[in-house]
Design an enzyme around this catalytic site. Structure first.
Site, PDB file in Angstrom:
ATOM      1  N   HIS A 157      17.944  11.293  -0.570  1.00  0.00           N
ATOM      2  CA  HIS A 157      18.633  10.035  -0.854  1.00  0.00           C
ATOM      3  C   HIS A 157      19.148   9.352   0.414  1.00  0.00           C
ATOM      4  O   HIS A 157      19.442   8.145   0.395  1.00  0.00           O
ATOM      5  CB  HIS A 157      19.785  10.296  -1.826  1.00  0.00           C
ATOM      6  N   ASP A 376       1.729   1.232 -11.897  1.00  0.00           N
ATOM      7  CA  ASP A 376       0.398   1.473 -12.458  1.00  0.00           C
ATOM      8  C   ASP A 376      -0.529   1.905 -11.330  1.00  0.00           C
ATOM      9  O   ASP A 376      -0.959   1.101 -10.506  1.00  0.00           O
ATOM     10  CB  ASP A 376      -0.116   0.196 -13.126  1.00  0.00           C
TER      11      ASP A 376
END
Length: 451
Positions: A157, A376
């Site tokens: 992070h 996608d």
């Protein structure tokens, strides 16, 4: 109810390998911003994407191709632009290839967060979990028997927030689909969120101040005795909750409403001393134009702050939901350009990089609109995409589509066992008239897994 499994679901992994940029990249030291380099972000967090077999509708360049090889090549190309992700003493990111002995449809409603099969679909390679000297990214692609696959990413992070990670994965998507260039090029202008010279702490930062309460059941509970569940809020649940608010608060956002509901139910469930103080923090992005931070498109570092508010336990538990909603709105309103710059200055002044408060705190982040669900890779959009579960005192709002097509918000939470039962009871009481639609998917899915 979930289907009963006649077999043990398992995953077989290949040995971990390093993926390096496809072409030479600069050899240089990169400085983290003061917002990145705070104790609050020094951990790894898993994100998971699950895809059906849609090879028939895939672009010609991907037809009949193995998603593992496509993604490996795309990652290598993406790292040419995002080479800091490959950085440490040994260059590269960890990649694991795996095969599962089950189909996506066998998982049923277990396709959600918290992910009950996370240990199958991602793997913490021994020695890779540190913050310094360890890979900044670990990626596992698992082929499913149906032709679908999963993509699991564990990221450090300190390098990026959720928006930054989506930007990187979007680049992988473009490379996988045969793009010759990027829609957004990465920007490393970390100095934009570094402390001023001289530092000027001009805001009150409750988010970094520990609360001195008499006790905190959450902190004292053995981690092995924690329950981890998710709760779904669809249009009907949101409508029922909004109807409980005074008219002047009914224009609140879905995030403000659900975060307030979760905070109030959680506080009631923990049975804290009514005289104690609790805190609510929300992660707010500085990328919004409202804050005039002039953060460039392509910046993928942490650009968030944790504005916070306090309440006495008794006041939060005994007042209607509108009390909590007003406080959540107040926390969000604390965010400004000056607040995040003051937070960066605080890191410099403190020197030891303070961590967000733990005791009495509850932190909620809205990830429902960052774009995980739109990635996608050539096989269609994911069936589920998002953070793989709640972490410690954090909850994340994930976009979720039920099997009947209804879209809503899925929120994982972690609580001690007895507190979780009280949480569910209070939540059901608040959603009067729609408790059958409010479901905890975790509890209804029992999956036997082995490593």
């Amino acid at each position: 109810m979930a289907p009963k499994f006649s077999q043990v679901l398992s995953v077989t992994r290949q040995a971990p390998e390093l993926i390096v940029p496809a072409r030479p990249t600069p050899r240089e030291l990169k400085q983290l911003s003061d917002i990145d380099d705070q104790e609050s972000f020094r951990f790894h967090i898993p994100v998971i994407f699950l895809y059906k077999n849609k090879s028939a509708s895939s672009p010609p360049v991907l037809k009949e191709k193995d998603p593992v090889n496509v993604i490996k090549e795309a990652i290598s190309e993406a790292l040419v632009y995002y080479y800091p992700f490959a950085g440490r003493l040994i260059e590269g990111i960890l990649f694991l290839e795996a095969e599962a002995n089950f189909k996506l449809e066998q998982l049923g409603g277990a396709i959600q967060s918290p992910c009950p099969y996370l240990e199958q679909l991602t793997y913490n390679v021994p020695g890779s979990e540190g913050i310094l000297g360890c890979p900044l990214l670990l990626i596992q692609v698992t082929r499913l028997m149906c032709g679908g696959f999963t993509l699991a990413i564990r990221f450090n992070h300190t390098m990026c927030d959720a928006s930054g990670l989506v930007q990187f994965v979007k680049t992988i998507e473009e490379m996988a689909r045969g793009a010759n260039t990027l829609s957004i090029f990465p920007v490393w202008q970390w100095e934009r969120l570094c402390a001023r010279n001289p530092p000027q702490v001009t805001s009150v930062h409750l988010e970094y101040e520990e609360i001195n309460n008499n006790s905190d059941t959450f902190i004292t509970t053995n981690p092995n005795e924690m329950d981890h569940k998710s709760f779904y809020f669809g249009p009907k649940e949101v409508r029922v909750l909004k109807n409980q608010l005074p008219l002047h608060l009914r224009n609140c956002s879905t995030f403000e409403l659900l975060a307030a509901c979760m905070w109030r139910c959680r506080t009631i469930a923990l049975q804290l001393d009514p005289k104690d103080t609790v805190q609510f923090s929300c992660l707010v992005t500085a990328r919004a134009k409202d804050y005039k931070m002039d953060i460039p498109s392509g910046y993928y570092g942490n650009a968030v702050a944790f504005p916070a508010v306090h309440s006495k336990v008794g006041a939060l538990c005994n007042n209607p939901l509108g009390y909590a909603v007003a406080l959540v709105k107040k926390a969000k309103a604390e965010m400004s350009e000056e607040h995040i710059r003051s937070a960066a200055d605080l890191m410099e002044v403190k020197g030891r990089r303070p961590r967000h408060a733990i005791k009495g705190n509850y932190i909620v982040s809205d990830l429902s609109k960052v774009g995980f669900d739109r990635i996608d890779l050539g096989w269609g959009k994911p069936v589920f995409a998002g953070i793989a579960g709640a972490k410690s005192i954090f909850s994340f709002l994930n976009r979720y589509q039920k099997e009947d097509g209804e879209t809503g918000t899925l929120i994982p939470i972690r609580l001690p066992g007895p507190s979780m039962k009280r949480f569910e009871e209070e939540l059901k009481r608040m959603i009067q008239g729609s408790t059958e639609d409010l479901f905890d998917i975790t509890e209804t899915r029992k999956i036997a897994c082995k490593l």
